[in-house]
Design a protein around this motif. Structure first.
Motif, mmCIF file in Angstrom:
data_model
loop_
_atom_site.group_PDB
_atom_site.id
_atom_site.type_symbol
_atom_site.label_atom_id
_atom_site.label_comp_id
_atom_site.label_asym_id
_atom_site.label_seq_id
_atom_site.Cartn_x
_atom_site.Cartn_y
_atom_site.Cartn_z
ATOM 1 N N THR A 30 -12.576 -18.103 39.982
ATOM 2 C CA THR A 30 -12.184 -17.061 39.040
ATOM 3 C C THR A 30 -11.628 -17.672 37.763
ATOM 4 O O THR A 30 -10.918 -18.672 37.784
ATOM 5 C CB THR A 30 -11.124 -16.144 39.660
ATOM 6 O OG1 THR A 30 -10.017 -16.926 40.123
ATOM 7 C CG2 THR A 30 -11.697 -15.358 40.821
ATOM 8 N N SER A 38 -21.341 -12.658 36.302
ATOM 9 C CA SER A 38 -20.757 -12.137 37.542
ATOM 10 C C SER A 38 -19.257 -11.926 37.373
ATOM 11 O O SER A 38 -18.585 -12.688 36.676
ATOM 12 C CB SER A 38 -21.033 -13.089 38.701
ATOM 13 O OG SER A 38 -22.431 -13.244 38.914
ATOM 14 N N ARG A 39 -18.737 -10.879 38.046
ATOM 15 C CA ARG A 39 -17.335 -10.521 37.876
ATOM 16 C C ARG A 39 -16.715 -10.034 39.181
ATOM 17 O O ARG A 39 -17.390 -9.478 40.045
ATOM 18 C CB ARG A 39 -17.194 -9.365 36.871
ATOM 19 C CG ARG A 39 -17.689 -9.625 35.470
ATOM 20 C CD ARG A 39 -16.751 -10.506 34.670
ATOM 21 N NE ARG A 39 -17.065 -10.500 33.252
ATOM 22 C CZ ARG A 39 -17.999 -11.263 32.676
ATOM 23 N NH1 ARG A 39 -18.705 -12.097 33.432
ATOM 24 N NH2 ARG A 39 -18.216 -11.213 31.378
ATOM 25 N N PHE A 40 -15.409 -10.248 39.325
ATOM 26 C CA PHE A 40 -14.573 -9.501 40.259
ATOM 27 C C PHE A 40 -13.912 -8.382 39.455
ATOM 28 O O PHE A 40 -13.337 -8.632 38.384
ATOM 29 C CB PHE A 40 -13.472 -10.378 40.855
ATOM 30 C CG PHE A 40 -13.906 -11.265 41.988
ATOM 31 C CD1 PHE A 40 -15.054 -11.003 42.714
ATOM 32 C CD2 PHE A 40 -13.151 -12.365 42.350
ATOM 33 C CE1 PHE A 40 -15.448 -11.824 43.760
ATOM 34 C CE2 PHE A 40 -13.527 -13.194 43.389
ATOM 35 C CZ PHE A 40 -14.688 -12.922 44.101
ATOM 36 N N CYS A 60 -16.812 -6.264 43.195
ATOM 37 C CA CYS A 60 -17.508 -7.467 42.706
ATOM 38 C C CYS A 60 -18.925 -7.103 42.264
ATOM 39 O O CYS A 60 -19.572 -6.254 42.886
ATOM 40 C CB CYS A 60 -17.565 -8.520 43.810
ATOM 41 S SG CYS A 60 -18.384 -10.062 43.334
ATOM 42 N N VAL A 62 -22.317 -9.342 41.462
ATOM 43 C CA VAL A 62 -22.926 -10.673 41.487
ATOM 44 C C VAL A 62 -24.302 -10.589 40.823
ATOM 45 O O VAL A 62 -25.186 -9.875 41.304
ATOM 46 C CB VAL A 62 -23.079 -11.201 42.926
ATOM 47 C CG1 VAL A 62 -23.820 -12.537 42.926
ATOM 48 C CG2 VAL A 62 -21.719 -11.339 43.589
ATOM 49 N N ILE A 127 -8.093 -6.508 43.494
ATOM 50 C CA ILE A 127 -8.424 -7.316 42.325
ATOM 51 C C ILE A 127 -7.543 -6.863 41.172
ATOM 52 O O ILE A 127 -7.648 -5.734 40.706
ATOM 53 C CB ILE A 127 -9.909 -7.173 41.950
ATOM 54 C CG1 ILE A 127 -10.820 -7.437 43.172
ATOM 55 C CG2 ILE A 127 -10.256 -8.096 40.794
ATOM 56 C CD1 ILE A 127 -10.781 -8.833 43.695
ATOM 57 N N CYS A 130 -10.045 -7.882 35.765
ATOM 58 C CA CYS A 130 -11.491 -8.128 35.741
ATOM 59 C C CYS A 130 -11.690 -9.600 35.397
ATOM 60 O O CYS A 130 -11.365 -10.043 34.292
ATOM 61 C CB CYS A 130 -12.160 -7.234 34.700
ATOM 62 S SG CYS A 130 -13.963 -7.420 34.602
ATOM 63 N N LEU A 133 -16.621 -15.022 37.129
ATOM 64 C CA LEU A 133 -16.839 -15.907 38.265
ATOM 65 C C LEU A 133 -17.694 -17.095 37.834
ATOM 66 O O LEU A 133 -18.777 -16.918 37.279
ATOM 67 C CB LEU A 133 -17.530 -15.160 39.407
ATOM 68 C CG LEU A 133 -16.747 -13.974 39.970
ATOM 69 C CD1 LEU A 133 -17.568 -13.261 41.043
ATOM 70 C CD2 LEU A 133 -15.424 -14.432 40.546
ATOM 71 N N ASN A 183 -13.396 -18.093 47.647
ATOM 72 C CA ASN A 183 -14.420 -17.119 47.270
ATOM 73 C C ASN A 183 -15.770 -17.808 47.343
ATOM 74 O O ASN A 183 -15.962 -18.868 46.727
ATOM 75 C CB ASN A 183 -14.178 -16.608 45.844
ATOM 76 C CG ASN A 183 -12.764 -16.116 45.637
ATOM 77 O OD1 ASN A 183 -12.228 -15.384 46.461
ATOM 78 N ND2 ASN A 183 -12.149 -16.505 44.524
ATOM 79 N N ILE A 212 -14.192 -12.962 49.815
ATOM 80 C CA ILE A 212 -13.199 -12.919 48.743
ATOM 81 C C ILE A 212 -11.841 -13.242 49.350
ATOM 82 O O ILE A 212 -11.380 -12.560 50.261
ATOM 83 C CB ILE A 212 -13.155 -11.552 48.048
ATOM 84 C CG1 ILE A 212 -14.547 -11.128 47.568
ATOM 85 C CG2 ILE A 212 -12.188 -11.582 46.858
ATOM 86 C CD1 ILE A 212 -14.586 -9.752 46.929
#
Length: 254
Positions: A30, A38-40, A60, A62, A127, A130, A133, A183, A212
């Motif tokens: 992160t 890609s994001r959480f 998430c 991906v 989370i 934001c 990744l 992760n 995660i």
């Protein structure tokens, strides 16, 4: 902290064991830097609804083109993981494969837009913001607490003349040396309690679609209860055909 000691036969066997059982994984570090798509957390498109008609939260997203080296993982498209906002996050301990209050959605085409921070962040949500990744390729061996380790390693040790199972001290030493935390996509399962696949009915969920892990340091904070970890597991044959309707969602903590 001093490393726990291992029996000489176990110590001798471990390098070959690691080579024999290693699997490719992609670690997801992160960061607040914009290093990938890609994001959480955040928001991406219209969210699905839970059984009460309330929108789920994006856990998430991906972008599959960024994930390299994991067998049978989609080469393109986007995988979105949704859960409820409430601290149980929609998981059903009795029916962990029923996507009523959580969802895994696969779109074979990657959208032009990227996940954006929500206008109102909910402090109870796992989370805390934001985060971008940063994927990196790696490998890991079969180790505790994946349910397959104990029986498989005991059988493997027979060729080294070790008849008795490893004791709990050795179990902890191997777990410390080869941690499955973090992760990631692919590899083996980390759980703070027992691997949920100790129950035979869940053995078919043999592939880590997403793991995660909690992180309390820095700006990218994640919290599943008390230092917990969330797992999305899928049968490999379903992953191969891009069928994400049969997924197991599980999380536990200390």
């Amino acid at each position: 902290m001093e490393e726990k000691k291992l029996d000489a036969k176990v110590e001798k066997a471990l390098p070959a064991w690691c080579k024999k059982t290693e699997k490719a994984i992609v670690r997801l570090q992160t960061t607040l830097d914009k290093v990938s798509k890609s994001r959480f957390g955040g928001k991406l498109g219209e969210a699905p609804l839970d059984e009460n008609g309330k929108p789920l939260r994006l856990l998430c997203a991906v972008f599959c083109s960024e994930i390299k080296g994991v067998p049978d993982f989609p080469e393109k498209g986007v995988l979105r993981f949704y859960v409820q906002e409430e601290p149980i996050y929609g998981m059903d301990y009795e029916h962990p494969c029923t996507q009523k209050n959580w969802r895994v959605i696969y779109d074979p085409e990657e959208p032009d837009e990227l996940p954006e921070p929500c206008k109102e962040e909910i402090t109870e949500f796992a989370i805390k913001g934001c985060f971008c990744l940063q994927p990196s390729q790696d490998t890991e061996p079969l180790a505790p607490p994946d349910y397959r380790f104990m029986d498989d390693f005991r059988c493997y040790m027979l060729r080294y003349g070790r008849l008795k199972p490893i004791d709990w001290g050795e179990y902890d030493a191997i777990k410390d040396r080869y941690p499955l935390r973090g992760n990631k996509i692919g590899g083996y399962v980390w759980s703070t309690q027992d691997d949920p696949r100790m129950k035979e009915i869940y053995r078919k969920y043999d592939t880590v679609l997403l793991q995660i892990d909690s992180n309390y340091k820095g700006d990218c904070r994640i919290s599943f209860g008390d230092d917990g970890v969330a797992l999305f597991l899928i049968p490999r044959d379903k992953l191969k055909v891009r069928d994400f309707s049969d997924v197991m969602f599980w999380w536990d903590c200390y």
